[in-house]
Design an enzyme around this catalytic site. Structure first.
Site, short mmCIF file in Angstrom:
data_model
loop_
_atom_site.label_atom_id
_atom_site.label_comp_id
_atom_site.label_asym_id
_atom_site.label_seq_id
_atom_site.Cartn_x
_atom_site.Cartn_y
_atom_site.Cartn_z
N HIS A 41 2.12 -6.93 20.54
CA HIS A 41 1.77 -8.02 21.02
C HIS A 41 1.96 -9.18 19.62
O HIS A 41 1.08 -9.91 19.64
CB HIS A 41 0.49 -8.05 21.76
CG HIS A 41 0.27 -7.39 22.51
ND1 HIS A 41 0.47 -8.19 24.08
CD2 HIS A 41 0.40 -6.31 23.14
CE1 HIS A 41 0.45 -7.22 25.05
NE2 HIS A 41 0.30 -5.90 24.48
N GLU A 84 7.08 4.44 -3.28
CA GLU A 84 6.71 4.91 -4.39
C GLU A 84 7.80 5.91 -5.04
O GLU A 84 8.25 6.31 -6.16
CB GLU A 84 5.45 5.59 -4.72
CG GLU A 84 4.85 5.38 -6.20
CD GLU A 84 3.60 5.61 -6.36
OE1 GLU A 84 2.78 4.47 -7.07
OE2 GLU A 84 2.98 6.81 -6.09
N LYS A 109 -0.49 -1.76 -15.12
CA LYS A 109 -1.67 -0.94 -15.39
C LYS A 109 -1.83 -1.44 -17.08
O LYS A 109 -3.12 -1.80 -17.07
CB LYS A 109 -1.40 0.58 -15.41
CG LYS A 109 -1.69 1.06 -13.93
CD LYS A 109 -1.85 2.57 -14.17
CE LYS A 109 -1.61 3.34 -12.93
NZ LYS A 109 -1.81 4.85 -12.97
N GLU A 156 -9.34 1.64 -12.16
CA GLU A 156 -10.12 1.41 -10.85
C GLU A 156 -11.14 2.63 -10.49
O GLU A 156 -12.38 2.37 -10.22
CB GLU A 156 -9.29 1.14 -9.60
CG GLU A 156 -8.29 0.09 -9.73
CD GLU A 156 -6.88 0.48 -10.46
OE1 GLU A 156 -6.91 1.38 -11.27
OE2 GLU A 156 -5.83 -0.25 -10.07
N GLY A 164 0.85 12.64 -7.15
CA GLY A 164 -0.24 11.96 -6.41
C GLY A 164 -0.18 11.81 -5.06
O GLY A 164 -0.97 12.25 -3.96
N ARG A 165 1.26 11.24 -4.70
CA ARG A 165 1.28 10.91 -3.15
C ARG A 165 2.00 12.18 -2.51
O ARG A 165 2.30 12.06 -1.26
CB ARG A 165 2.49 9.89 -3.20
CG ARG A 165 4.01 10.10 -3.91
CD ARG A 165 4.73 8.91 -4.02
NE ARG A 165 5.77 9.26 -4.83
CZ ARG A 165 5.79 9.30 -6.23
NH1 ARG A 165 4.70 9.18 -6.94
NH2 ARG A 165 7.11 9.50 -6.80
C1 G6Q Z 1 0.93 8.66 -6.82
C2 G6Q Z 1 0.88 8.08 -7.99
C3 G6Q Z 1 -0.55 7.18 -7.99
C4 G6Q Z 1 -1.61 7.78 -8.32
C5 G6Q Z 1 -2.73 6.85 -8.53
C6 G6Q Z 1 -4.04 7.51 -8.91
O1 G6Q Z 1 2.06 9.42 -6.67
O2 G6Q Z 1 1.04 8.72 -8.96
O3 G6Q Z 1 -0.69 6.43 -6.50
O4 G6Q Z 1 -1.97 8.88 -7.28
O5 G6Q Z 1 -2.39 5.81 -9.69
O6 G6Q Z 1 -4.04 8.46 -9.94
P1 G6Q Z 1 -4.87 9.40 -10.51
O7 G6Q Z 1 -5.07 10.33 -9.42
O8 G6Q Z 1 -4.63 10.03 -11.92
O9 G6Q Z 1 -6.48 8.56 -10.70
#
Ligand code: G6Q
Length: 561
Positions: free
Chosen positions: A400, A369, A520, A227, A283-284
């Site tokens: 509400h 996640e 994916k 994406e 990532g998170r």
């Molecule tokens: C988070 C996941 C996931 C990741 C996205 C984007 O912990 O791993 O949400 O952040 O898939 O990944 P990229 O930063 O590699 O594009």
């Protein structure tokens, strides 16, 4: 003791004991039988000090957990469960830089992102704190230049628009933080966030912008996410089209946040304009790394530093405070209590602060996640529920719509109410009305309204059951002085560590996310099957084959008409 497999991080001597066989778990099961029928009305009546006693402060956040279906004995047993589950040694292992993300063989060190200069955290023998500060310095220099108008676009104009392109952890943190801290943001600039591969997202973000004044931040840890790469390439085409096709313009209008320098260079971004982070940042858990570049551009480096300081204060509280006063540990254990003993399927997060409107969405990724896992660290199927479904909306709006179900529905939904003493936009009596609603909702959920009272208020008999509030619905009330960058850091770290506590008790890996992989891979295979001119040979199940064929037929018909 069961032998620990190669590469697996041992936790404690006791960790291989199946969770449900632990002494404290058995004791909690028995204790639950006693407490499940006890009403919060009773607990408050029996102990007039309960509302003052069952509170805890951490880094100036105040948690009232008295409206939970617990007694002192419950807390004692939950803490024993944490101890028996090796939560303490797991915390120490994380802060030490051990590779506790076992399936990916990685350390889990988001706490290093906010460690002060001079601290030392080793990964494979190397102190990572200086690297963190080097990136922060580079971000600070860059953000200063852009905010002062010194960073010029290809045609010599300063940047007025910043678009972060990323998804998941590379989007939810930045967009949540931007919305949460908008009050502190540079209002002469526009900040937008594009994540969805649905072209509407990008199209709407750029439709009224001047390419010559627009900077794209391509945020992707891997720099291969479908994406993000699709959006980045389309943004690049839009820019080139708007600036006469000169490839050199890309360097002035694109920067990257990534761990993958080779792919960044291949895209055409000067790696001088790349802000790095590391495989030990999930990532998170990355909004306070370079992934927060858009946040720093919006609120400025000083506010960003305050946010990091907020994170760090909560880290220190978590790391050093005994469990009975440890806010993230208590919140995590309460989540375990409701998920595994009361069978609660979901938890609601209800911020009474409009700026936190994306906070529940951010928490959904952080919590679900992380703890949406069905096997233990050693690969065994769990025999108990793990991560609950998190959801929510800001109050008072939610009152509400969905609060009806929380008050009178058939499910138990523990709630976290979040509110602030001081408003950021004081206006008449608004803030008191807002706070009155927080307190009233938590009270109504806990205490309810009996049939006797409904009758005494004059309801006819037939209407009484409809107007009865059963009550006994648990909640936490979390209060802070004011929503500042520092407070936001504390709040996020609080939930990060609560998630950690839950995962440690459940003996799952809160730091991998294999569940997002399969979809994916399948999508990558299906793209050519949808796009190819020639009829593709389809080897899916008959439903998927049919959906693909139907789409292809529709596409053909649309072309002909
Ligand atoms: C988070 C996941 C996931 C990741 C996205 C984007 O912990 O791993 O949400 O952040 O898939 O990944 P990229 O930063 O590699 O594009």
């Amino acid at each position: 003791m069961k032998e620990v497999s190669a590469g697996m991080t041992p936790q404690t001597e006791t960790s291989p004991v199946l969770l449900t066989n632990r002494k404290s778990w058995k004791a909690l099961e028995e204790h639950y039988q006693g407490i499940r029928g006890v009403h919060l009305r009773q607990l408050f009546a029996d102990d007039p000090q309960r509302g003052e006693r069952m509170t805890v402060e951490a880094a100036n956040l105040f948690l009232d957990y008295s409206k939970n279906r617990i007694t002192d004995e419950t807390v004692k047993l939950l803490i024993e469960l944490a101890e028996e589950s090796g939560v303490r040694s797991r915390i120490d292992a994380m802060f030490r830089g051990d590779k506790i993300n076992d399936t990916e063989k990685r350390a889990v060190l988001h706490v290093a992102l906010r460690a002060p200069q001079g601290a030392s955290i080793l990964v494979d023998g190397e102190n990572v704190v200086p690297q963190v500060h080097a990136v922060l310095e580079k971000m600070t220099g860059f953000c200063g230049r852009v905010r002062r108008g010194e960073w010029k676009g290809h045609t010599g104009k300063p940047i007025r628009n910043v678009i972060n392109i990323g998804i998941g952890g590379s989007d939810l943190g930045p967009v949540m933080a931007y919305e949460a801290l908008k009050h502190y943001s540079e209002r002469s600039m526009n900040f937008r966030f594009v994540s969805n591969v649905d072209a509407t997202d990008l199209s709407e973000a750029i439709c009224d912008l001047e390419p010559s004044e627009t900077l794209f931040i391509i945020s992707s840890k891997t720099f291969t996410t479908l994406e993000t790469m699709a959006n980045a390439h389309s943004a690049r085409s839009w820019l080139l089209k708007g600036l006469g096709g000169d490839e050199k313009s890309v360097a002035r209008h694109f920067v990257a946040v990534s761990t993958n320098a080779a792919e960044v260079a291949r895209f055409g971004i000067d790696t001088e304009n790349m802000f790095g982070f590391w495989d030990w940042v999930g990532g998170r858990y990355s909004m306070d790394s370079a992934i927060g570049l858009s946040t720093m551009l919006a609120i400025g480096p000083d506010h960003f530093q305050s946010m990091l300081h907020g994170f760090h204060q909560m880290d220190e509280h978590f790391r050093t405070t005994p469990f009975d006063r440890n806010m993230p540990v208590l919140m995590g254990l309460l989540a375990v209590w409701y998920t595994d003993f009361f069978g609660a399927e979901t938890a609601a997060v209800l911020p009474y602060e409009q700026y936190l409107k994306r906070f529940p969405a951010y928490l959904q990724q952080l919590t679900m996640e992380s703890n949406g896992k069905h096997v233990t660290l050693d690969g065994k199927e769990v025999t108990y529920p793990t991560g609950p479904i998190y959801w929510g909306e800001p109050g008072t709006n939610g009152q509400h719509s969905f609060y009806q179900l929380i008050h009178q529905g058939t499910r138990l939904i523990p709630c976290d109410f979040i509110a602030f003493d001081e408003p950021l936009n004081p206006l008449g009596q608004h803030h008191e009305i807002l706070l009155a609603n927080v307190f009233a909702q938590a009270e109504a959920l806990a205490i309810g309204k009996t049939a006797e009272r409904v009758k005494a208020e004059g309801s006819p008999d037939w209407l009484v059951p409809h107007r009865v509030f059963e009550g006994n619905r648990p909640s936490n009330t979390l209060l802070a002085q004011k929503l500042t960058p520092e407070t936001l850091g504390k709040l996020v770290a609080l939930y990060e560590h609560s998630v950690f506590t839950q995962g440690a008790v459940w003996q799952i890996n809160s730091f991998d996310q294999w569940g997002v992989e399969l979809g994916k891979v399948l999508a990558k295979n299906i793209v050519p099957e949808l796009a190819s001119e020639a009829e593709a040979e389809l080897n899916h199940d008959s439903s998927t084959n049919n959906l693909i064929r139907r789409y292809r037929k529709r596409k053909e018909t649309a072309k002909l008409s």
